[in-house]
Design a protein around this motif. Sequence first.
Motif, short mmCIF file in Angstrom:
data_model
loop_
_atom_site.label_atom_id
_atom_site.label_comp_id
_atom_site.label_asym_id
_atom_site.label_seq_id
_atom_site.Cartn_x
_atom_site.Cartn_y
_atom_site.Cartn_z
N ILE A 278 -8.77 60.50 41.78
CA ILE A 278 -10.15 60.58 42.28
C ILE A 278 -10.99 59.56 41.52
N LYS A 279 -11.47 58.52 42.23
CA LYS A 279 -12.22 57.44 41.59
C LYS A 279 -13.70 57.78 41.48
N GLU A 280 -14.43 56.92 40.79
CA GLU A 280 -15.85 57.16 40.54
C GLU A 280 -16.64 57.29 41.84
N ASP A 281 -16.35 56.43 42.80
CA ASP A 281 -17.11 56.44 44.07
C ASP A 281 -16.37 57.21 45.17
N SER A 282 -15.46 58.08 44.79
CA SER A 282 -14.66 58.79 45.78
C SER A 282 -15.49 59.78 46.58
N GLN A 283 -15.20 59.85 47.87
CA GLN A 283 -15.88 60.82 48.74
C GLN A 283 -15.45 62.25 48.45
N TYR A 284 -14.35 62.40 47.68
CA TYR A 284 -13.82 63.73 47.40
C TYR A 284 -14.43 64.35 46.14
N ALA A 285 -15.20 63.57 45.38
CA ALA A 285 -15.85 64.11 44.18
C ALA A 285 -16.82 65.22 44.58
N ASP A 286 -16.85 66.28 43.80
CA ASP A 286 -17.70 67.47 44.02
C ASP A 286 -17.21 68.31 45.20
N MET A 287 -16.03 68.01 45.73
CA MET A 287 -15.43 68.84 46.77
C MET A 287 -14.25 69.61 46.18
N THR A 288 -13.91 70.71 46.80
CA THR A 288 -12.70 71.44 46.39
C THR A 288 -11.54 71.03 47.30
N PHE A 289 -10.34 71.31 46.86
CA PHE A 289 -9.17 70.97 47.66
C PHE A 289 -9.19 71.72 48.99
#
Length: 219
Positions: A155-166
């Motif tokens: 998960i990178k710094e600008d990832s759209q998945y940040a702050d999301m759960t699996f």
Amino acid sequence: MGILFIFIYLFIVFTVIEINTSIFIATGLDRTVARFQVISMLTGTGFTTGESELIIDHPVRRKLGAFLILFGAFSLAVIISAISKLLEDTFYTMEIAYAAGGLLVLVFILRAPKVQALMTGKLKSEMKENYELADLPISDVLLMDEDDEVREIAIKEDSQYADMTFDEIVDADDDIMLLFIKRGEINIRNKAYNTKLEPGDKLILYGNNPKIEEKFEDA
């Protein structure tokens, strides 16, 4: 006779390589990988590639490897001894030729498709009966189909998945499992599905590889 003996013995070494290559293939290795690793062990070359882990992490291949290392050391001693006695007439050339012929027959038998299928079934059955799952490589335990894979997704710094759960990323029918989240020195397992992802996290996933590629194409 001494030179003939050396050529016959080298032929025996070749047949031993082919026999062990066939057995390694029956344990699930690709032919090119199997032959390279057999030659490496037989000659004591000691290539430390990632492929070597396929040998040392597998209990059956490990035993075959031990035989090849010992046979290689013995063969080197025999060839050196033969060269030093080239002027003598005490070689058992015919006897060693019979042994070479027998090994050649064994090579053709082991390379037959039906024999390969039989050995593969037998070795897999023995692995299930005689070894704990913890002793086996991941490929033999988890990768049942050709599309199965264990992947690490960062998960990178600008990832759209940040702050999301699996659970918010993957649907229940997507055939993807989250084994754990690696966050620095911490491995999150028991609450992995409901943990909000952070930049720098690494997801260790198991499942259908094309589906993983689709779901995490931006990762």
